[in-house]
Each structure stands twice: as C-alpha cells, then as structure tokens.
Design a protein around this motif. Structure first.
Motif, PDB file in Angstrom:
ATOM      1  N   VAL B  41       0.763  -1.158   0.127  1.00 61.43           N
ATOM      2  CA  VAL B  41       0.053  -0.004   0.061  1.00 61.43           C
ATOM      3  C   VAL B  41       0.933   1.187   0.134  1.00 61.43           C
ATOM      4  O   VAL B  41       0.641   2.043  -0.596  1.00 61.43           O
ATOM      5  CB  VAL B  41      -0.843  -0.074   1.185  1.00 61.43           C
ATOM      6  CG1 VAL B  41      -1.547   1.468   1.298  1.00 61.43           C
ATOM      7  CG2 VAL B  41      -2.023  -1.070   1.128  1.00 61.43           C
ATOM      8  N   ALA B  42       1.958   1.226   0.692  1.00 57.93           N
ATOM      9  CA  ALA B  42       2.811   2.225   0.860  1.00 57.93           C
ATOM     10  C   ALA B  42       3.568   2.761  -0.528  1.00 57.93           C
ATOM     11  O   ALA B  42       3.325   4.005  -0.854  1.00 57.93           O
ATOM     12  CB  ALA B  42       3.873   2.027   1.846  1.00 57.93           C
ATOM     13  N   LYS B  43       3.770   1.689  -1.387  1.00 57.81           N
ATOM     14  CA  LYS B  43       4.352   2.119  -2.550  1.00 57.81           C
ATOM     15  C   LYS B  43       3.261   2.532  -3.517  1.00 57.81           C
ATOM     16  O   LYS B  43       3.386   3.453  -4.306  1.00 57.81           O
ATOM     17  CB  LYS B  43       4.623   0.727  -3.131  1.00 57.81           C
ATOM     18  CG  LYS B  43       6.208   0.142  -2.937  1.00 57.81           C
ATOM     19  CD  LYS B  43       6.735  -0.745  -3.702  1.00 57.81           C
ATOM     20  CE  LYS B  43       7.982  -1.160  -2.955  1.00 57.81           C
ATOM     21  NZ  LYS B  43       8.006  -2.898  -3.127  1.00 57.81           N
ATOM     22  N   LYS B  44       1.907   2.074  -3.356  1.00 58.33           N
ATOM     23  CA  LYS B  44       1.090   2.646  -4.411  1.00 58.33           C
ATOM     24  C   LYS B  44       0.564   4.018  -3.717  1.00 58.33           C
ATOM     25  O   LYS B  44       0.091   4.865  -4.789  1.00 58.33           O
ATOM     26  CB  LYS B  44      -0.285   1.758  -4.319  1.00 58.33           C
ATOM     27  CG  LYS B  44      -0.071   0.514  -4.790  1.00 58.33           C
ATOM     28  CD  LYS B  44      -1.107  -0.318  -4.940  1.00 58.33           C
ATOM     29  CE  LYS B  44      -1.013  -1.593  -6.037  1.00 58.33           C
ATOM     30  NZ  LYS B  44      -1.666  -2.697  -5.793  1.00 58.33           N
ATOM     31  N   LEU B  45       0.906   4.412  -2.609  1.00 55.67           N
ATOM     32  CA  LEU B  45       0.475   5.460  -2.050  1.00 55.67           C
ATOM     33  C   LEU B  45       1.523   6.505  -2.750  1.00 55.67           C
ATOM     34  O   LEU B  45       1.080   8.000  -3.006  1.00 55.67           O
ATOM     35  CB  LEU B  45       0.366   5.613  -0.714  1.00 55.67           C
ATOM     36  CG  LEU B  45      -0.861   5.173   0.287  1.00 55.67           C
ATOM     37  CD1 LEU B  45      -0.326   4.729   1.606  1.00 55.67           C
ATOM     38  CD2 LEU B  45      -1.988   6.143   0.266  1.00 55.67           C
ATOM     39  N   SER B  46       2.584   6.091  -2.964  1.00 60.93           N
ATOM     40  CA  SER B  46       3.743   6.954  -3.608  1.00 60.93           C
ATOM     41  C   SER B  46       3.283   7.534  -4.862  1.00 60.93           C
ATOM     42  O   SER B  46       3.710   8.852  -5.326  1.00 60.93           O
ATOM     43  CB  SER B  46       5.063   6.299  -3.508  1.00 60.93           C
ATOM     44  OG  SER B  46       5.503   5.785  -2.445  1.00 60.93           O
ATOM     45  N   LYS B  47       2.719   6.673  -5.518  1.00 67.26           N
ATOM     46  CA  LYS B  47       2.401   6.820  -6.923  1.00 67.26           C
ATOM     47  C   LYS B  47       1.452   8.085  -7.003  1.00 67.26           C
ATOM     48  O   LYS B  47       1.258   9.066  -8.172  1.00 67.26           O
ATOM     49  CB  LYS B  47       1.651   5.800  -7.521  1.00 67.26           C
ATOM     50  CG  LYS B  47       2.773   4.674  -8.151  1.00 67.26           C
ATOM     51  CD  LYS B  47       2.198   3.819  -8.894  1.00 67.26           C
ATOM     52  CE  LYS B  47       3.069   2.930  -9.683  1.00 67.26           C
ATOM     53  NZ  LYS B  47       2.444   2.032 -10.474  1.00 67.26           N
ATOM     54  N   ILE B  48       0.626   8.387  -5.957  1.00 62.51           N
ATOM     55  CA  ILE B  48      -0.249   9.382  -6.063  1.00 62.51           C
ATOM     56  C   ILE B  48       0.065  10.488  -5.230  1.00 62.51           C
ATOM     57  O   ILE B  48      -0.575  11.593  -4.844  1.00 62.51           O
ATOM     58  CB  ILE B  48      -2.014   9.218  -5.832  1.00 62.51           C
ATOM     59  CG1 ILE B  48      -1.835   8.802  -4.221  1.00 62.51           C
ATOM     60  CG2 ILE B  48      -2.446   8.221  -6.554  1.00 62.51           C
ATOM     61  CD1 ILE B  48      -3.277   9.149  -3.760  1.00 62.51           C
ATOM     62  N   ASN B  49       1.436  10.626  -4.716  1.00 55.62           N
ATOM     63  CA  ASN B  49       2.092  11.433  -3.937  1.00 55.62           C
ATOM     64  C   ASN B  49       1.102  11.952  -2.535  1.00 55.62           C
ATOM     65  O   ASN B  49       1.435  12.924  -1.849  1.00 55.62           O
ATOM     66  CB  ASN B  49       2.009  12.914  -4.388  1.00 55.62           C
ATOM     67  CG  ASN B  49       2.554  12.902  -6.027  1.00 55.62           C
ATOM     68  OD1 ASN B  49       1.673  12.919  -6.954  1.00 55.62           O
ATOM     69  ND2 ASN B  49       3.664  12.765  -6.270  1.00 55.62           N
ATOM     70  N   ALA B  50       0.902  10.646  -2.122  1.00 50.06           N
ATOM     71  CA  ALA B  50      -0.071  10.964  -0.708  1.00 50.06           C
ATOM     72  C   ALA B  50       1.050  11.160   0.445  1.00 50.06           C
ATOM     73  O   ALA B  50       0.674  11.569   1.314  1.00 50.06           O
ATOM     74  CB  ALA B  50      -0.829   9.793  -0.512  1.00 50.06           C
ATOM     75  N   TRP B  51       2.431  10.776   0.232  1.00 51.22           N
ATOM     76  CA  TRP B  51       3.106  10.853   1.241  1.00 51.22           C
ATOM     77  C   TRP B  51       3.801  12.407   1.310  1.00 51.22           C
ATOM     78  O   TRP B  51       4.479  12.788   2.209  1.00 51.22           O
ATOM     79  CB  TRP B  51       4.610  10.171   1.156  1.00 51.22           C
ATOM     80  CG  TRP B  51       4.227   8.616   1.202  1.00 51.22           C
ATOM     81  CD1 TRP B  51       3.943   7.714   0.275  1.00 51.22           C
ATOM     82  CD2 TRP B  51       3.639   8.055   2.359  1.00 51.22           C
ATOM     83  NE1 TRP B  51       3.848   6.601   0.671  1.00 51.22           N
ATOM     84  CE2 TRP B  51       3.726   6.667   1.901  1.00 51.22           C
ATOM     85  CE3 TRP B  51       3.647   8.126   3.704  1.00 51.22           C
ATOM     86  CZ2 TRP B  51       3.119   5.367   2.944  1.00 51.22           C
ATOM     87  CZ3 TRP B  51       3.341   7.244   4.766  1.00 51.22           C
ATOM     88  CH2 TRP B  51       3.083   5.808   4.062  1.00 51.22           C
ATOM     89  N   GLY B  52       3.362  13.251   0.204  1.00 51.41           N
ATOM     90  CA  GLY B  52       3.813  14.724   0.452  1.00 51.41           C
ATOM     91  C   GLY B  52       2.870  15.594  -0.089  1.00 51.41           C
ATOM     92  O   GLY B  52       2.947  16.595  -0.896  1.00 51.41           O
TER      93      GLY B  52
END
Lengths: 268, 382
Positions: B41-52
């Motif tokens: 899930v963390a990797k997929k969240l990266s794709k939509i820039n959810a971490w930043g």
C-alpha cells in the motif's frame, strides 16, 4: 514525435441520473460533472502512446466554460495541453454540427497525427462523431482495436472483426476509437493537480474558425429530440399444463407461432 | 462568502476517492484483521504523492492547500482509517514541522525522501508519565562537547514500527545548566535507538503503533529541529496542524458509516417496508447528515484559516473535538441501524466503530480540546 489529440466531453456523473419526464430532458441541476467514462480511457491511451513513442497530448472539448474542468482533469492525468471550443453559436449542437466545428478546428491545427475518441457519451449515446469526423477530415477511422504499433508515418493494428481479427496497416493521420474495456486508467498523481489549475487553457470561438455560415448549433442542427420515454422491459409468463406429451405439443405450437419452426423443428 | 468547493478541490476529492476505492477498498478489512500496515500500500500511495500532500513541488510534494489536505485524509479514511492515520501523521506532524522549522540542510536531507514515501515519518511526544500533561516528559538530552546524549522512552508512537525519520520531543540540559524542551530529528539506524513491540489495539489495527527506547543515543547538534529551546512551541504547533488530519480522519469514518446506513436502511424490509421509512431510523439518518455537515464545514473553515495565515488553534481544537465526537456517535448508531449484521465482522460497520473511538483520545484528548477552546474564548478570542 506524435501529435496526439484526444476528444473528451464533460458529462453529468451517471450513477444517479434523473430525467424530467414532462420535457424528456436530463435534470442537470446539482449534478456533479465528470469526464465521459469512455474518454478517460481515451486519455489513458493517448498517454500510453506518448510514453512509448514520444509526442504531445492535447485534450480537446467543446462545451460551456465550465467544461474547462474536464480539460484540467485530463492535464492532471498527464496531458500536456487543453483546448476548449466554446461559443454561444455552438450551443445545442447535434453530432453533425459538432463535427463541422471539429473539422474546422483540426484543419486549423493542421499537424495532427492521431485523434482518439471514445465510443459514445454517457449523456446522449449517439456514437456518431468518430464516423462523421472521419468522413469530414477524409482520414481513416479504426475501431475495436486490441493491438497496435506506430512506425514512422505508419500505423499497424489488429482489430476485432466478428469471430476473426483483422490486421490493418494505414498511413497517419488516423482516428482511433476505443471503449472502456481497452485499458485500465491510471490514478491521478496529486502533484499534477496544482499545475493543471495554473496552466492556461486555449479557447477557440466562432470567429477563430472558417465557414461560420454553416455553423449554428441552435438553428442548423438536423437532429431534434422530440420525446424521451421510459423504456419498460416487459416479460410475460405463461404456464403450460397437462401431461408431458401435451406440454411438448403446446411448446411446439408456441415456437411455431414465433416462427422458430422452420429453423429446426421441421428437421425430423 | 462561497461555500462551494472549487473545481480543484472537487478534483482532489474525486482523484483520492477513486484511488481509495480501487486500491484500499479490497485491503482495508484484511489490514484490520491481520493488524499490519502493508508496504505494498505504501508504494501505491507514493504513486499519487500521498506522502507529500503539502510539501513543495521542488521537494517532490503535491503542494496542496489545507482544504485539499483535509479532503485527501477524509477520502482515504472513508475507505481505510488506518491508512488515513498513517498518512496524516506522516504529513502533518513529521514532514510539515521539518518544512516549517527545519534548516535548509535539514529540508534538503529529509524532505525529498519523506515526500516520495521512501522514508516514512513519525512524531513522538507521549510517554508513560506524560499524556495530557505534555510538559511532564522525562526523556532527557544532556549536552556533552558538540553533541547531546539522549535517554528515555516514548509510547503509543504512530508509525513507530514503519518509520525511518522520527521527530522526538525531549527535555535538555546544557553544559552551563540551561534547561528546556527540544525536538530532535532521529534516524532509526542510530546507535541506541530501539523500537518496541507492535501494540495490539482496539481499532486502527492496520496502522503501526509502538514504543521507542533511547539508550545513550549520540545526537549531533545538526539534528536539532529549529532552535534549542523551541521544542515545546514546535511540538504544540505540529499538533495544531495534526488535529486537522485527525478531524478529517474522523469525518471520513463517519461518512462511511453514514453511507452504509443510508443504503442498508433503504434495502432492509421489515413490516413490509424499508426500515428507512420508520421514523426511528429516518431521524437517526437526519441526525447523522446534520452532524457530518457541521463537522465538515467547521473543518474546512479551520483549513481555510490556516492557509490564510490566521491563528487557528481554537478552530482546530473545535474541529478535532467535534468530528471525533460525532464519528463515535454516528458509527455507534450505524451499528444500531444494521442490528445484528452491524455487529458481525462480515460488514465493515463494527470496524468503523472501533476505528472512530481513538479519535477522541489521541492528538490531544477531547477534554484537552475543550481546555484549549475555553482558554481561547475566555481570553477574549470569541
């Protein structure tokens, strides 16, 4: 380097559409507007082609000013540019009037290589624009594609043709028409949203295109919707009584009445 | 005064909602059952820039405003509140304080990795003897030559087991015997940094909560966030921002419970009609709708005030208190509407109820929220 244009339309979100049965028109008040479902797959295809072969993706729509939002969504997905064709003279255009405007717009653009469309829009379901545009521009329309490649000025593809598949090779420019089963669309990277709302959308109006005398969406659209009716699916149940033999006789009679008989009942 | 969301905010909502339904939808109950945060899930969240979400684009962030931020957390939490918390804490109390108070070197060192999700962030203040009494922390950093030596422990640290970059609040004591509060940026690979067991929780089981132990950690001075004595101010400001995330999370959970209640009560037939046509049920739905709308308006106004640069301590406390209060209330009523079905784990309703409760407790308990609100209004900030 391909110049890829994807035709999109802003439509009301279709999971809860309501119709005014007195006028037959869609109740558009308070509806959320989204990109026509087929067209999102068109944008995805445009972006995939760009990623593989290089090029520039431009999303085009015709509609009121609020349709800019659909173009900005396309840019957020990855398109480079958005063009809004808008003018009070284009309002109420049917498919033919729309095509006439699109023809002029593409002739003005000139260096287009690929035009992508969906199959139909969810708010009118005519599916005519791809065919009409192909005729108006005099370029091939290719439908039901499932494999494709570009090589310089050539386009090769495999398309569904009944139970067979056809292999086609044509020169660019072409129109590709695809549906929602063609690909899986990407999720919008949030980092593109800011840019998508800062970028300027190009506007094309009545005065910017040629031969305006033919163009008048309101008065010169040949299609007129006279009435909209609710489609009611009726099924009739019939019960058959009697012994097995009697039941078979009755079924045969019913089939005969429906004209099924000549296909196989007669072959004893 | 315009209460319409802008096209940009609508697009943020639609984008995050589609992502959450597609990607988190099939995983939310599994993460809850297996009590783990999924790195997939963390990797997929990266794709939509959810971490930043709010980090500037030059660090790789999405650079969204606070209303967009609230909408994103709300939409993620509507499907998976555990992921909503993980993202909220990472963005608001880990990445954001570094952006706001960090030096240029610290920003360049930490923010790109936090924005991409290559490194996950956490914030640790709470200790066994310091919950609501935030000033009572006992972690102690003693100055030696050009560095500090840190000892102590933290509990209930969200993202404790999955983070790499930690903001740690501590007391300090300098060579010339000056004392105060400091926030350090620590890395999990530092010598003497120990991560405790994964906590077994009532709700938000798909998020990681652990203790942290610090054994004589050598902390160079370049790891101080802001100025030495800024610790308490940084910690409290981070929590002000964090409360927007928690209010949004609670709102997302409440929204999910509400939507399920509407659908279920329209389809459930008893006494020959849908139960939504009985006043006992329809009044519950009316109350839910009113409470959710109030909480949402309060939250978006808080986010608006933050973006305007106004003080929003009172409003963020109100938002967090009210959204968590109605989330617990609405999820409870949602179970009541669903009856026995709501109590079973086959439906997500009981998960919403378990997930909602903690929103009244963490990021400052609701009693502390009322303390903050009353302090502000009695001071004249009506």
């Amino acid at each position: 380097m391909l110049n890829i244009y994807v035709l999109i339309k802003q439509v009301p979100k279709s999971d809860n559409l309501q119709i005014n049965w007195k006028t037959g028109a869609l109740i558009r008040k308070n509806l959320e507007n989204v990109i026509n479902p087929d067209d999102i797959h068109g944008i995805e295809l445009a972006l995939t082609i760009k990623e593989k072969y290089g090029g520039k993706v431009t999303a085009i729509t015709m509609g009121p000013l609020q349709a800019e939002a659909a173009l900005r969504e396309a840019i957020a997905m990855g398109a480079d540019k958005g063009i809004l064709i808008t003018d009070p003279m284009f309002a109420y255009s049917d498919t033919l009037q729309t095509t006439l405007v699109l023809k002029e717009v593409f002739e003005k653009i000139g260096d287009y290589n690929v035009i992508i469309t969906g199959i139909e829009t969810s708010d009118s379901s005519t599916g005519q624009v791809p065919y009409q545009l192909s005729e108006a521009l005099g370029i091939p329309l290719i439908t039901d594609i499932f494999n494709y490649e570009f090589e310089k000025t050539l386009f090769r593809c495999q398309r569904n043709f009944g139970h067979e598949s056809q292999f086609i090779e044509v020169n660019l420019p072409i129109i590709m028409r695809i549906g929602r089963h063609f690909n899986t669309t990407r999720h919008i990277p949030l980092s593109r949203i800011k840019r998508a709302f800062e970028i300027e959308i190009e506007h094309i109006d009545f005065n910017a295109i040629n031969c305006p005398s033919e163009i008048d969406g309101c008065n010169k659209s040949p299609t007129q919707v006279i009435k909209t009716e609710k489609l009611i699916h009726k099924r009739k149940n019939e019960f058959i009584n009697g012994t097995i033999k009697e039941k078979i006789q009755q079924i045969l009679q019913i089939m005969k009445d429906h004209g099924v008989e000549k296909h196989w009942i007669g072959k004893k | 005064m315009d209460f319409e969301l802008s096209e940009k905010h609508k697009l943020v909502r639609r984008s995050v909602r589609t992502f959450a339904e597609d990607v988190l939808g099939p995983l939310a109950s599994i993460m809850d059952r297996e009590a783990r945060f999924s790195l997939e899930v963390a990797k997929k969240l990266s794709k939509i820039n959810a971490w930043g979400l709010q980090l500037p684009q030059n660090y790789g962030g999405a650079e969204l405003d606070s209303i967009s931020y609230a909408i994103a957390i709300e939409e993620i939490s509507r499907i998976c509140a555990s992921t909503g918390l993980t993202i909220s804490v990472h963005n608001s109390v880990s990445a954001y304080p570094i952006l706001k108070f960090g030096s240029v070197e610290q920003k360049e060192k930490y923010l790109p990795n936090l924005a991409s999700g290559k490194k996950i962030g956490a914030f640790a203040w709470t200790e066994p003897n310091a919950g609501s009494d935030a000033g009572a922390i006992e972690c102690l950093a003693i100055e030696e030559n050009d560095h500090f030596i840190l000892n102590g422990s933290k509990i209930f640290v969200t993202n404790g087991g999955i983070a790499s970059t930690y903001l740690i609040g501590a007391k300090y004591q300098t060579k010339d015997d000056k004392k105060g509060y400091v926030v350090f940026i620590l890395d999990k690979d530092m010598k003497g940094f120990e991560i405790g067991e994964h906590e077994d929780k009532l709700g938000l089981r798909g998020s990681s909560t652990t203790s942290l132990y610090f054994h004589d950690i050598y902390v160079p001075k370049e790891n101080i966030l802001g100025q030495l004595n800024d610790g308490f101010k940084i910690g409290m400001h981070a929590l002000d921002v964090g409360r927007i995330g928690i209010a949004a999370q609670a709102l997302g959970i409440a929204q999910a419970a509400y939507e399920h209640s509407i659908n279920y009560s329209k389809g459930r037939i008893q006494f020959n009609k849908p139960i939504s046509q009985f006043q006992g049920i329809s009044f519950k739905l009316a109350e839910m709708a009113t409470k959710i709308d109030s909480a949402r308006l309060l939250l978006y106004r808080t986010a608006f005030l933050r973006d305007k640069g106004s003080n929003f301590s009172k409003e963020t406390a109100m938002s967090k208190y009210y959204a968590s209060f109605i989330a617990r209330d609405i999820t409870q009523e949602a179970i009541q509407i669903h009856g026995g079905y709501g109590y079973m784990k086959d439906l997500p309703i009981e998960r919403y109820y378990r997930d909602a409760k903690v929103c009244e407790i963490y990021e400052g308990s609701n009693e502390i929220m009322k303390f903050i609100i009353s302090r502000e209004i009695l001071r004249g900030n009506l």
